[in-house]
Design an enzyme around this catalytic site. Structure first.
Site, short mmCIF file in Angstrom:
data_model
loop_
_atom_site.label_atom_id
_atom_site.label_comp_id
_atom_site.label_asym_id
_atom_site.label_seq_id
_atom_site.Cartn_x
_atom_site.Cartn_y
_atom_site.Cartn_z
N HIS A 230 22.28 56.53 23.69
CA HIS A 230 22.93 55.30 24.15
C HIS A 230 22.06 54.07 23.96
O HIS A 230 20.84 54.10 24.10
CB HIS A 230 23.46 55.41 25.58
CG HIS A 230 22.43 55.46 26.67
ND1 HIS A 230 21.94 54.33 27.27
CD2 HIS A 230 21.83 56.50 27.27
CE1 HIS A 230 21.07 54.69 28.22
NE2 HIS A 230 20.99 56.00 28.24
N GLU A 283 26.71 53.25 28.39
CA GLU A 283 26.54 54.57 29.03
C GLU A 283 26.21 54.43 30.50
O GLU A 283 26.71 55.18 31.35
CB GLU A 283 25.44 55.35 28.31
CG GLU A 283 25.26 56.79 28.81
CD GLU A 283 24.25 56.97 29.94
OE1 GLU A 283 24.12 58.08 30.46
OE2 GLU A 283 23.57 55.97 30.33
C1 IPO Z 1 18.95 61.38 32.91
C2 IPO Z 1 19.54 62.59 32.67
C3 IPO Z 1 19.02 63.73 33.20
C4 IPO Z 1 17.88 63.65 33.97
I1 IPO Z 1 17.04 65.36 34.78
C5 IPO Z 1 17.27 62.44 34.20
C6 IPO Z 1 17.82 61.31 33.66
C7 IPO Z 1 19.48 60.17 32.29
C8 IPO Z 1 20.67 59.62 32.99
N1 IPO Z 1 20.61 59.71 34.38
C9 IPO Z 1 20.78 58.23 32.53
O1 IPO Z 1 20.67 57.30 33.25
N2 IPO Z 1 20.97 58.10 31.23
O2 IPO Z 1 20.90 56.90 30.68
ZN ZN Z 2 19.74 55.71 32.35
#
Ligand code: IPO
Ligand code: ZN
Length: 423
Positions: A230, A283
């Site tokens: 993203h 996202e």
């Molecule tokens: C994200 C996904 C899994 C984990 I463990 C930590 C962080 C990213 C998600 N929360 C996000 O903000 N993506 O942009």
């Molecule tokens: Zn994030």
């Protein structure tokens, strides 16, 4: 609603009117599906939100978090909710401030779509195409892997994090999209089978476009492999002035993809299936860009065979290198991804974990029935604490893209192994 009181209302209609009159009307209703932890925040921040339905959804979980591939069934409650569009920014902030590492929501175009998504999640969708997961392109992949360079990845992360922020509702977010589209177009200039497009989205002040590069398939071009990450970044505050470098989240994923593209083109690789590299807009605000891109496919004569999401690749949280997330992803494709790592990156260790409903754009694909995988930089317990803050910088993930390079290599192996299969 207009009701004329003197015209002899039937009792049922009167009862319905009374019920509706007791619930405040939502100014601009919109619909989301949301996992149980984020749902708890929603009912606190927006008590007028209406629950349409709730399901307990089966999710694959590692038998023990960590280095074990054996899966067991876990479950998570997922809610379909009607909320006011104006409440979503508050929810987004609450999710990012309080949950950060887990759980999110997907925004939908209608109540029916939100409910259909719940039903599909429950049914554990079968992919429409069962691709071959046989690893049989060693010559091509092994020739390309050594060309991949961490320094190129780092340079792209630097350029993306130099934007003030990449919020989907800011002029900076729009400018970052234009910058990436220009960069990818220049990379593909010499090839007639490469197309770069910017995809506009609908939504409140949604200025940022997603960016897509396609390498058109030579033999089986209606079938598509997607590698995504993203483009947007987030820190709460004024969208025009707040600083949100998002170096790890997710400049790193977009930069990892960009290095895959560079080496594929430098090697004059021509896939049989079409490859799509997508930098999704929005996202952070509910998987907005990926959700709309997946919905738009409804009218397109393409079949998406496999999807990999790269969201955060640069920060190494522990000695284990690659973490494969097993919830809201496709188990068979995840096994293939682990086999790719064992074949092409045998020096790396692999772990398994879960991150909750809607934690990145793979969830938009999974919810629509496409096979998706999410290889991630760290375990749930050891992830980068600086994301969604002004401190999500290159220095704070260690100053090199050596970890991100592993995900570039895995992504290249994924698109070449699936992309080389013909009809
Ligand atoms: C994200 C996904 C899994 C984990 I463990 C930590 C962080 C990213 C998600 N929360 C996000 O903000 N993506 O942009
Ligand atoms: Zn994030």
């Amino acid at each position: 609603m207009s009701i004329s009181l003197h015209s002899g209302l039937r009792p049922l209609a009167l009862a319905a009117f009374t019920l509706l009159a007791c619930t405040p009307a939502l100014a601009a209703p919109t619909w989301i599906t949301i996992g149980e932890r984020a749902h708890a925040l929603l009912v606190r921040s927006a008590p007028q939100a209406r629950e349409l339905s709730v399901r307990s959804v089966d999710v694959n979980m590692p038998a023990a978090r960590g280095k074990r591939a054996a899966l067991v069934k876990g479950s998570e409650k997922v809610y379909a909710m009607e909320v006011d569009d104006a409440d979503l920014p508050v929810l987004t902030d609450a999710v990012h401030d309080e949950l950060r590492r887990c759980g999110g929501f997907i925004q939908h175009a209608s109540a029916a779509e939100a409910l259909a998504t719940l039903t599909r999640l429950q049914a554990t969708p079968e992919p429409t195409i069962a691709p071959s997961y046989v690893i049989d392109n060693q010559a091509a992949v092994n020739a390309m892997l050594p060309q991949m360079q961490a320094s190129n990845i780092l340079a792209t992360i630097q350029s993306l994090s130099d934007f003030q922020n990449r919020r989907h509702t800011s002029s900076h977010g729009a400018a970052a999209s234009n910058w990436l589209a220009t960069k990818w177009a220049a990379m593909g200039e010499a090839r007639r089978d490469v197309r770069v497009t910017q995809i506009a989205h609908t939504g409140t002040n949604f200025q940022q476009k997603s960016v897509m590069m396609e390498i058109l398939g030579t033999g089986n071009g209606r079938e598509v492999i997607v590698l995504g990450g993203h483009l947007d970044s987030i820190v709460s505050g004024n969208v025009e002035t707040v600083r949100a470098p998002g170096a790890d989240d997710d400049a790193s994923g977009v930069a990892s993809m960009t290095e895959v593209i560079r080496v594929l083109l430098a090697s004059n690789y021509q896939p049989k299936r079409t490859l799509r590299f997508i930098a999704y807009a929005g996202e952070e605000a509910g998987l907005l860009g990926s959700k709309q891109i997946v919905a738009n496919l409804g009218n397109e004569r393409t079949k998406v065979v496999g999807v990999m999401q790269l969201d955060m690749t640069a920060y190494q949280g522990s000695a284990t290198d690659l973490w494969i997330y097993t919830d809201y992803t496709n188990a068979a494709q995840n096994t293939f991804v682990a086999n790719l790592a064992a074949t092409y990156l045998p020096e790396l260790s692999v772990g398994y974990d879960v991150c909750g409903y809607g934690c990145s754009d793979h969830a938009s694909w999974h919810a629509a029935g496409y096979p998706a995988s999410f290889p991630f930089e760290a375990s749930f317990a050891t992830d980068n604490r600086n994301i969604h803050t002004v401190n999500d910088t290159i220095a704070n993930f260690g100053g090199t893209a050596n970890h991100a390079l592993k995900f570039s290599k895995l992504g290249l192996a994924f698109v070449v192994e699936l992309g080389s299969d013909g009809p």
